[in-house]
Scaffold this motif. Structure first.
Motif, PDB file in Angstrom:
ATOM      1  N   MET A  62      15.166  47.509  87.044  1.00 50.55           N
ATOM      2  CA  MET A  62      16.588  47.607  87.232  1.00 50.55           C
ATOM      3  C   MET A  62      16.842  48.439  88.481  1.00 50.55           C
ATOM      4  N   SER A  63      17.894  48.152  89.136  1.00 51.68           N
ATOM      5  CA  SER A  63      18.176  48.832  90.386  1.00 51.68           C
ATOM      6  C   SER A  63      19.036  50.057  90.155  1.00 51.68           C
ATOM      7  N   ASP A  64      19.091  50.928  91.143  1.00 52.28           N
ATOM      8  CA  ASP A  64      19.971  52.088  91.098  1.00 52.28           C
ATOM      9  C   ASP A  64      21.086  51.847  92.096  1.00 52.28           C
ATOM     10  N   ARG A  82       5.693  45.234  83.674  1.00 51.93           N
ATOM     11  CA  ARG A  82       6.294  44.516  82.541  1.00 51.93           C
ATOM     12  C   ARG A  82       7.097  45.481  81.680  1.00 51.93           C
ATOM     13  N   VAL A  83       8.054  44.919  80.947  1.00 49.98           N
ATOM     14  CA  VAL A  83       8.825  45.673  79.963  1.00 49.98           C
ATOM     15  C   VAL A  83       8.720  44.922  78.642  1.00 49.98           C
ATOM     16  N   GLN A 118       8.680  40.205  82.938  1.00 48.15           N
ATOM     17  CA  GLN A 118       7.886  40.483  84.127  1.00 48.15           C
ATOM     18  C   GLN A 118       8.841  41.161  85.099  1.00 48.15           C
ATOM     19  N   ARG A 119       8.492  42.335  85.578  1.00 50.65           N
ATOM     20  CA  ARG A 119       9.361  43.093  86.482  1.00 50.65           C
ATOM     21  C   ARG A 119       9.341  42.451  87.869  1.00 50.65           C
ATOM     22  N   GLN A 120      10.470  41.914  88.306  1.00 51.60           N
ATOM     23  CA  GLN A 120      10.554  41.337  89.650  1.00 51.60           C
ATOM     24  C   GLN A 120      11.920  41.585  90.247  1.00 51.60           C
ATOM     25  N   ASP A 121      12.918  40.927  89.710  1.00 47.60           N
ATOM     26  CA  ASP A 121      14.256  40.950  90.287  1.00 47.60           C
ATOM     27  C   ASP A 121      15.186  41.802  89.425  1.00 47.60           C
ATOM     28  N   ARG A 174      20.854  40.808  84.019  1.00 49.44           N
ATOM     29  CA  ARG A 174      21.442  39.649  83.325  1.00 49.44           C
ATOM     30  C   ARG A 174      20.766  39.420  81.980  1.00 49.44           C
ATOM     31  N   ARG A 175      19.430  39.528  81.942  1.00 47.14           N
ATOM     32  CA  ARG A 175      18.699  39.315  80.688  1.00 47.14           C
ATOM     33  C   ARG A 175      19.067  40.387  79.662  1.00 47.14           C
ATOM     34  N   LEU A 176      19.173  41.626  80.110  1.00 45.99           N
ATOM     35  CA  LEU A 176      19.557  42.709  79.206  1.00 45.99           C
ATOM     36  C   LEU A 176      20.945  42.459  78.616  1.00 45.99           C
ATOM     37  N   ARG A 177      21.893  42.120  79.467  1.00 43.29           N
ATOM     38  CA  ARG A 177      23.250  41.837  78.964  1.00 43.29           C
ATOM     39  C   ARG A 177      23.243  40.661  77.986  1.00 43.29           C
ATOM     40  N   SER A 178      22.446  39.649  78.274  1.00 37.63           N
ATOM     41  CA  SER A 178      22.352  38.490  77.401  1.00 37.63           C
ATOM     42  C   SER A 178      21.790  38.876  76.028  1.00 37.63           C
TER      43      SER A 178
END
Length: 168
Positions: A1-3, A34-35, A54-57, A63-67
């Motif tokens: 995740m970005s800051d 990975r998370v 897989q940690r990338q973008d 988006r995945r977390l919100r979903s």
């Protein structure tokens, strides 16, 4: 995740917000590559492995977390904190704290950090006992570690104790 934004200095940290005693929780086992993700039942008694990111973008992770929060009606986040055997926090713990706080901000949810010592080795023991191949183990290790971490939190008599304190 970005800051992407600076936190409000007057707002309480996500881990200082009251934590719900019922409703589904999301467990996150932070890693740089990975998370692992696990989810609890609404009664907060049973944790189940869910998936591995897989940690990338960072935008895709958000988006995945919100979903997941929406799909499972998540009410709180539990993020594993990798503390040393002494209970002291090192660089990885700092990274996990930053990740967890950002995830809580993105999801708009309260947060608890939880001691994750031994979760990966416990996951490995379970998978070896199940006679899984190395390839099969690699695919589920992180989500199983997240499940173990979240289950330890759910089973704890004191969910407010700081990570690194004596484990029951």
């Amino acid at each position: 995740m970005s800051d992407s934004s600076e936190p409000d200095a007057t707002a309480p940290l996500p881990e200082q917000v009251p934590f719900p005693a019922s409703g589904r929780l999301l467990g996150l086992d932070y890693g740089t590559k990975r998370v692992g993700v696990a989810v609890s039942n609404p009664d907060q008694t049973i944790a189940s492995p869910l998936e591995t990111w897989q940690r990338q973008d960072p935008a895709q992770e958000e988006r995945r977390l919100r979903s997941l929060v929406e799909e499972y009606r998540i009410v709180g986040l539990v993020v594993g904190l990798p503390v040393h055997m002494s209970g002291e926090e090192g660089q990885k713990a700092g990274e996990a704290r930053a990740f967890g706080r950002h995830a809580a901000e993105v999801a708009g949810l309260p947060l608890r950090f939880w001691d994750e010592r031994f979760t990966s080795s416990q996951a490995d023991e379970h998978m070896l006992a199940a006679d899984l191949t190395r390839k099969q183990r690699k695919g589920i290790r992180d989500r199983l570690a997240a499940q173990i971490l979240l289950q330890h939190f759910l089973d704890a008599a004191d969910r407010e104790r700081p990570p690194g304190a004596y484990r029951d």
